[in-house]
Design a protein around this motif. Structure first.
Motif, PDB file in Angstrom:
ATOM      1  N   ASN A 491       0.818  -1.212   0.000  1.00 39.60           N
ATOM      2  CA  ASN A 491       0.000   0.000   0.000  1.00 39.60           C
ATOM      3  C   ASN A 491       0.852   1.261   0.000  1.00 39.60           C
ATOM      4  N   ASP A 494       2.727   1.474  -3.382  1.00 37.86           N
ATOM      5  CA  ASP A 494       1.729   1.783  -4.413  1.00 37.86           C
ATOM      6  C   ASP A 494       1.436   3.289  -4.431  1.00 37.86           C
ATOM      7  N   ASN A 495       1.227   3.866  -3.251  1.00 36.48           N
ATOM      8  CA  ASN A 495       0.978   5.314  -3.166  1.00 36.48           C
ATOM      9  C   ASN A 495       2.183   6.105  -3.646  1.00 36.48           C
ATOM     10  N   LYS A 498       2.111   5.909  -7.303  1.00 38.66           N
ATOM     11  CA  LYS A 498       0.899   6.510  -7.859  1.00 38.66           C
ATOM     12  C   LYS A 498       0.928   8.030  -7.776  1.00 38.66           C
ATOM     13  N   GLY A 557      -6.421   2.258   1.250  1.00 40.41           N
ATOM     14  CA  GLY A 557      -5.043   1.753   1.412  1.00 40.41           C
ATOM     15  C   GLY A 557      -4.407   2.149   2.733  1.00 40.41           C
TER      16      GLY A 557
HETATM   17 MG   LIG Z   1      -3.264   3.846  -1.708  1.00 41.11          MG
END
Ligand SMILES: [Mg+2]
Ligand SMILES: Nc1ncnc2c1ncn2[C@@H]1O[C@H](COP(=O)(O)OP(=O)(O)OP(=O)(O)O)[C@@H](O)[C@H]1O
Length: 590
Positions: A491, A494-495, A498, A557
Motif C-alpha cells: 500500500n 503503491d501510493n 501513484k 489503502g
Molecule cells: Mg493507496
C-alpha cells in the motif's frame, strides 16, 4: 487552657482549714467556759470551807483586835488567801494584807456584796477587782453567829488569776493536741489534694488532646475511686469515638476515591443552584477548580447557559432529566448530562449532575455512517457504469465488434475495481474486528521489501522512477504476520508510485528508534496539503477524489496500513510538503 491557680483541691483545703480553726476556737471557748465554771465552784467551795474554819478561830477573838489581826495574818501566811474580819457594822477588825495600824484606813465593808449577803445570814460570794491587791478576786463571806445574833463576818478571798492559770494549763495540752491534729490533717490534706489535682490535671490534659482529635494517648491514672472510673470511661469513649471517626473517614475516603476515579463527571449543587462539590473529571470537563468556586452559582462555574436551563427545568418539574449538551473548546465535546433530583430532606444538595463523555461514541457513529455512505457510493459508481455499458450493448452495440470489445474492456476494469474494493473492505473489517488472528512469525523486513518491490518493477520502470533502497543487503527481523506486513508495504509503495511525478524518486530506509523499528517510504511526489495530513489514515479519505479515482484508488489503502500496524502493536505516521513529496513511516515495536 491554663489550669486555675486556685484549683478545687486547694479551695477544699482552705475551706476545711477554715472550718477546722473555727471548730477549734469554738471548742476552746466552750471548754474554757466549763473549766472556768468548775474551777470557780471548787474555789468557792474551798473558800467557804476555809472561811468556816477561820470563823472558829476568829469568833472568840472579836474583842481583841490585835490578837485577831495577828492570828489572821498567821492563818493567811503562805496560803495566798486574803482574810478579812469585819464586825456587824461592816468595820474591818482584821485583815491579812494590812497591819494593825493601817487597818484604820480601810473603809466600811458593809456594802460589799458578799459581806452584805453574809450580814443577811447567808454565804456571800462576789468576783471583783480589788483595789487593795490590784487583781481580780473571788470573795466568799460567812457570818459569825452568837446564838441568833450576827457578830461579824469572816471573808476569805483568792485571786482569780490562779483560776486562769489552772485554766491555761488545762487548755494547753488540749490545744496542742488539736493543733497537732490540724497540722496532720492539713498535711494529709495537702498530700491528698496534690495527688487529686495531679490526677485531675492528667485527665484534663488528655481530654484536651481528645478535643483536638488526637487519640494517641490514654488516660493512665491509678487508684480505685470515681476519678479512675471517669478516666476509664473517657478512655472507652475515646476509643469508640476514634473507631467511629475512622469509620467515617474511611467511608469518606472510599466515596472520594470512587468519585476521583470515575470516568463520569459529577457535580453536586445545592437547592439554590449554588455549587457544592465536583469530582476532578467534572473539573476537567468544564475547566474550573473546586477550591475557587465554592458557593458560586452553577452558571458562574460552568459558564454553560444550556446546562443551566436543563437544571432549571429539572428543579421546576422536580424530575430527573437526561439530555445531551456540547461543551465548546479546542475540540468540541459532547456530553450526556443526567440531572438526578434529590429528595428535599437532603438540605445541602438539591441535585446531582452526572456527565458522560459521548464525544468518542458520537465520533465513531459519524465515522460508521460516513463509511456506510462511502461504501454504497463506491459500490454504486462502478455498478452504474457496468449497467450502462450492458444496456448500450444490448441496445445494439453488440453488433459492432470494435465497440463491444472496448465496452467489455471497461466493464472488466470496473469489475476488477469492484473486486478490489470488496477485498479492501473485507480486509479492513477483518482487522478492525480482530477476526483474523495474526499469524506471527519471524520475518526479515528487508527481504519482504525486496519481494514487494519486484512486483512493482513494471510500473516503476513505466514511470521511470528511481528507487533508492537503503535497506538492501541488511536485515531487520521483526515478529509479524507476513501477508499483512507485505500488504502494508504494498500500500505504501503503491501510493509512492501513484502519487509520484514522472522520473521521480523513492527512498526506502530503516532505522532503530525509541518507538521501535522504523520503516520509511519517501517519495518526491505531489505531496499532501497540511490540513489533510491528519485525516490521511481515515477510510475513504482522498485528497483529490476525482484524481485518485482516475488512478483507481478508493482511499482504503492507508486505513488498512494503520489498522495492520496497530494490530501489530505499532503505528504509522505521515509528514509531507505539498508539491515536494511525502514521507510515510511505520513502527514495529521493539
Ligand atoms: Mg493507496
Ligand atoms: N505518497 C503520497 N503522496 C501524496 N498523496 C498521497 C500519498 N499517499 C496517499 N496520498 C493521499 O492520501 C489518499 C489516501 O491514500 P490511500 O492509499 O488510503 O488511498 P488511495 O491510494 O487513493 O486508494 P487505494 O490505496 O485504496 O487504492 C490518497 O487518495 C492521496 O490523496
Amino acid at each position: 487552657m491554663p489550669f486555675p491557680k486556685l484549683g478545687f483541691a486547694k479551695r477544699l483545703l482552705f475551706f476545711y482549714g477554715f472550718v477546722f480553726i473555727a471548730v477549734l476556737l469554738l471548742t476552746d471557748w466552750s471548754l474554757s467556759r466549763v473549766l472556768e465554771k468548775r474551777e470557780l465552784e471548787q474555789l468557792q467551795d474551798s473558800l467557804t470551807r476555809q472561811s468556816i474554819l477561820i470563823r472558829e478561830v476568829a469568833s472568840p477573838l472579836l474583842e481583841r483586835t490585835l490578837d485577831l489581826q495577828n492570828e489572821i495574818k498567821k492563818l493567811a501566811e503562805g496560803t495566798g488567801l486574803r482574810i478579812t474580819v469585819v464586825n456587824a457594822e461592816g468595820t474591818p477588825l482584821a485583815d491579812s494584807s494590812e497591819t494593825h495600824e493601817t487597818l484604820a484606813n480601810m473603809d466600811n465593808h458593809a456594802m460589799r456584796p458578799e459581806i452584805a449577803a453574809a450580814l443577811k445570814e447567808q454565804t456571800g460570794m462576789s468576783i471583783r477587782y480589788s483595789t487593795t491587791v490590784k487583781t481580780r478576786m473571788l470573795y466568799v463571806a460567812v457570818p459569825i453567829f452568837q446564838g441568833e445574833k450576827i457578830l461579824g463576818v469572816v471573808r476569805a478571798a483568792m485571786p482569780i488569776a490562779r483560776v486562769d492559770r489552772i485554766l491555761a494549763s488545762a487548755r494547753k495540752p488540749v490545744m496542742v493536741t488539736a493543733l497537732l491534729g490540724i497540722l496532720m490533717v492539713l498535711a494529709a490534706g495537702i498530700l491528698f489534694a496534690g495527688r487529686l489535682t495531679a490526677r485531675i490535671r492528667r485527665i484534663t490534659s488528655v481530654a484536651e488532646r481528645y478535643a483536638q482529635e488526637d487519640w494517641s494517648e490514654k488516660i493512665l491514672i491509678d487508684g480505685r475511686d470515681e476519678l479512675k472510673m471517669l478516666a476509664d470511661t473517657m478512655n472507652k469513649m475515646a476509643s469508640s469515638l476514634k473507631t467511629r471517626i475512622d469509620d467515617l473517614e474511611n467511608e469518606k475516603g472510599k466515596v472520594a476515591t470512587i468519585l476521583t476515579h470515575m470516568n463520569e463527571g459529577v457535580i453536586a449543587i445545592g437547592p439554590r443552584k449554588q455549587f457544592v462539590m465536583a469530582n476532578p473529571t467534572a473539573e476537567r470537563f468544564f475547566g474550573f477548580e473546586t477550591k475557587t468556586v465554592g458557593g458560586k452559582g452553577l452558571i458562574e462555574v460552568t459558564r454553560h447557559p444550556q446546562l443551566e436551563r436543563i437544571v432549571d427545568r429539572a428543579f421546576e418539574a422536580r424530575k430527573n432529566l437526561s439530555e445531551e449538551i456540547q461543551i465548546p473548546g479546542n475540540i468540541k465535546k459532547t456530553f450526556r448530562v443526567n440531572v438526578l433530583m434529590l429528595p428535599p430532606q437532603i438540605r445541602e444538595i438539591g441535585c446531582i449532575l452526572v456527565f458522560h463523555d459521548m464525544t468518542e461514541i458520537r465520533r465513531l457513529e459519524n465515522i460508521r455512517k460516513e463509511f456506510v455512505a462511502n461504501v454504497s457510493h463506491e459500490l454504486r459508481t462502478p455498478l452504474t457504469s457496468i449497467r450502462g455499458f450492458i444496456e448500450t450493448l444490448l441496445g445494439g452495440a453488440l453488433k459492432e465488434p470494435a465497440t463491444s470489445e472496448h465496452f467489455l474492456r471497461i466493464m472488466e476494469e470496473e469489475t476488477k475495481r469492484l473486486g478490489r474494493l470488496v477485498e479492501d473492505i473485507l480486509t479492513l473489517g477483518e482487522i478492525e474486528q480482530r477476526a483474523t488472528l495474526l499469524r506471527k512469525e519471524k520475518i526479515d523486513l528487508a527481504l519482504e521489501l525486496s519481494t514487494v518491490l519486484e512486483r512493482f518493477k513494471p510500473r516503476i520502470q513505466e514511470k521511470r522512477i528511481a528507487v533508492e533502497n537503503r535497506i538492501l543487503g541488511k536485515s531487520f527481523v521483526v515478529s509479524g504476520d507476513r501477508d499483512k506486513v507485505q500488504q502494508v508495504l504494498v500500500n505504501l509503495i503503491d501510493n509512492a508510485i501513484k502519487f509520484n511525478k514522472e522520473e521521480g524518486k523513492i527512498v526506502l530506509s530503516a532505522d532503530q528508534r525509541a518507538e521501535g523499528l522504523a520503516i520509511t517510504v519517501e517519495d518526491t511526489g505531489i505531496g499532501i496539503p497540511q490540513g489533510s495530513i491528519e485525516r490521511i489514515f481515515e477510510r475513504f479519505f482522498r485528497v483529490d477524489k476525482a484524481r485518485s479515482k482516475e488512478l483507481g484508488g478508493t482511499g482504503l489503502g492507508l486505513a488498512i496500513v494503520k489498522h495492520i500496524m496497530e494490530a501489530h502493536g505499532g503505528h504509522a505516521v505521515c509528514s509531507s510538503t505539498l508539491g515536494k513529496g511525502s514521507r510515510f513511516t511505520v513502527f514495529f515495536p521493539g
